[in-house]
Motif scaffolding. Structure first.
Motif, PDB file in Angstrom:
ATOM      1  N   LEU A  36       4.076  -3.794 -12.248  1.00  0.00           N
ATOM      2  CA  LEU A  36       2.918  -4.470 -12.826  1.00  0.00           C
ATOM      3  C   LEU A  36       1.669  -4.369 -11.971  1.00  0.00           C
ATOM      4  N   ASP A  37       1.803  -3.980 -10.701  1.00  0.00           N
ATOM      5  CA  ASP A  37       0.618  -3.830  -9.853  1.00  0.00           C
ATOM      6  C   ASP A  37       1.000  -3.084  -8.584  1.00  0.00           C
ATOM      7  N   PHE A  38      -0.031  -2.617  -7.871  1.00  0.00           N
ATOM      8  CA  PHE A  38       0.149  -1.892  -6.623  1.00  0.00           C
ATOM      9  C   PHE A  38      -0.562  -2.604  -5.484  1.00  0.00           C
ATOM     10  N   GLY A  39       0.071  -2.614  -4.301  1.00  0.00           N
ATOM     11  CA  GLY A  39      -0.563  -3.074  -3.080  1.00  0.00           C
ATOM     12  C   GLY A  39      -0.921  -1.891  -2.204  1.00  0.00           C
ATOM     13  N   ALA A  40      -1.074  -2.135  -0.916  1.00  0.00           N
ATOM     14  CA  ALA A  40      -1.423  -1.074   0.023  1.00  0.00           C
ATOM     15  C   ALA A  40      -0.205  -0.194   0.311  1.00  0.00           C
ATOM     16  N   GLY A  41      -0.464   1.068   0.643  1.00  0.00           N
ATOM     17  CA  GLY A  41       0.619   1.972   1.007  1.00  0.00           C
ATOM     18  C   GLY A  41       1.592   2.160  -0.129  1.00  0.00           C
ATOM     19  N   ASN A  42       2.881   1.968   0.149  1.00  0.00           N
ATOM     20  CA  ASN A  42       3.912   2.203  -0.866  1.00  0.00           C
ATOM     21  C   ASN A  42       4.420   0.913  -1.491  1.00  0.00           C
ATOM     22  N   LEU A  43       3.625  -0.162  -1.403  1.00  0.00           N
ATOM     23  CA  LEU A  43       4.018  -1.456  -1.967  1.00  0.00           C
ATOM     24  C   LEU A  43       3.645  -1.532  -3.442  1.00  0.00           C
ATOM     25  N   SER A  44       4.595  -1.927  -4.262  1.00  0.00           N
ATOM     26  CA  SER A  44       4.338  -2.223  -5.670  1.00  0.00           C
ATOM     27  C   SER A  44       5.105  -3.484  -6.040  1.00  0.00           C
ATOM     28  N   VAL A  45       4.695  -4.133  -7.132  1.00  0.00           N
ATOM     29  CA  VAL A  45       5.290  -5.415  -7.514  1.00  0.00           C
ATOM     30  C   VAL A  45       5.546  -5.430  -9.007  1.00  0.00           C
TER      31      VAL A  45
END
Length: 375
Positions: free
Chosen positions: A61-70
């Protein structure tokens, strides 16, 4: 979804190669760093069987920095580092929910459904527990967070902004709204603090018995200016879903349950109604769910009415001009959906594999996979 967006097998590899050759003729591609075009399947919790009622049990549902997603997996709030799944630590093991958004510092916002009811929470990557946001509503499954740490959503009293786990501001109804208007949803915030939402009027005039009813998208400017009612894009309810750093807004018109969706874009200075690039050539309906922070790429899902399912839903991609394009399916004739997009050419969502199982996925080098399907 938020201002970071740096942003709902062999066959796949062959499909990626084929469609990469089509995008040049179909429309302009977004410049991106070197990468390998593919559909990356992420770790998942069960249950993951696809059905209309469980389509939201999996997805990026969304992306953070680097390879983080949620997002959500097995109906639980989760996040991923690369393809590795991590559960968000919650006290009720039977609670369901999802992480709706994340910023570049790893601050997440999500919703939980447990024995005590529905609650909105924040969580920072690596923390031991979530923080329940006071006055959070969460039942409409809409919330966002920007890189400054401001969380927005609908609260029990209307639109609300939180910071550091505390409520810091109520979002007012626009001054030009009629009587009986309330904030129905709060859906997005960008880096400068512009907030999006939806206001709904439901009022009966005592003197005449006239029933005043309708919905309007709302923009709360980040500079502290007054809330603004945006002109609806068409004859239905205009859902504004996301806003980029320049103030471009994406969403869709909705004319009925599970059908008649049409993607729309509102551009600064937002003095007129939204405009639509049209729908995917193979589908009569479609949505925009997210826009990248600075590259003007929007993503969503192409749809049919479920009672006239000529083709399954398909993730769609639009570079800001030209026709709406398709992203390849994980398996032939299986549905897919797109809910998040980054400036570095990734798209997050969900797709059903050849075994009929819904999986959280990321399309890498999405511009090189997008193609114009044959009607």
């Amino acid at each position: 979804m938020n201002d970071v967006r740096i942003r709902r097998g062999t066959a796949a590899a062959v499909a990626a190669v084929v469609v990469a050759g089509l995008v040049t003729a179909a429309g302009p591609a977004v410049a991106a760093a070197p990468c390998t075009p593919r559909i990356q399947v992420l770790g998942a919790l069960t249950p993951d069987t696809h059905s209309p009622d469980s389509v939201q049990t999996q997805g990026v549902l969304d992306f953070g920095a680097g390879n983080l997603s949620v997002g959500v997996s097995g109906g639980k709030p989760v996040y991923w580092t690369g393809t590795t799944l991590h559960r968000v630590p919650v006290t009720d093991p039977n609670a369901t929910g999802r992480v709706l958004a994340v910023n570049r510092h790893g601050l997440m916002v999500g919703v939980l459904h447990g024995a005590a009811g529905t609650s909105l929470f924040s969580y920072r990557k690596g923390a031991a527990a979530v923080t329940t946001l006071p006055g959070g509503y969460g039942s409409d499954l809409e919330a966002d967070v920007n890189d400054a740490g401001y969380i927005v959503s609908r609260g029990t009293s209307g639109g609300v902004v939180w910071k550091d786990g505390l409520k810091v501001r109520d979002l007012p109804v626009p001054a030009d709204a009629g009587p009986g208007t309330r904030i129905e949803m709060v859906t997005g915030i960008n880096g400068r603090g512009d907030v999006l939402g939806l206001a709904e009027q439901d009022y009966e005039v005592p003197e005449t018995g006239q029933h005043l009813q309708g919905s309007h998208p709302v923009l709360w400017p980040g500079d502290g200016g007054p809330a603004r009612t945006l002109a609806p894009s068409g004859g239905g309810t205009s859902h504004v879903q996301d806003i980029d750093e320049s103030g471009r807004i994406v969403g869709y018109d909705w004319l009925g349950p599970w059908h008649e969706y049409k993607p729309f874009v509102w551009t600064p200075p937002h003095t007129g109604p939204g405009s639509s690039p049209g729908v995917l050539s193979t589908h009569p309906y479609g949505t925009f769910e997210a826009i990248s922070a600075t590259t003007n790429v929007s993503v969503g899902t192409a749809k049919f009415h479920p009672e006239s399912m000529t083709l399954q839903d398909q993730a769609q991609w639009w570079p800001g001009s030209g026709p709406v394009l398709a992203l390849p399916r994980l398996a032939a004739d299986r549905p897919s959906t797109a809910d998040a997009v980054t400036d570095d050419d990734r798209v997050g969502g969900a797709a059903v594999n050849a075994k009929g199982r819904l999986k959280p996925v990321i399309w890498t080098c999405a511009s090189r996979q997008a193609y114009a399907p044959q009607p």
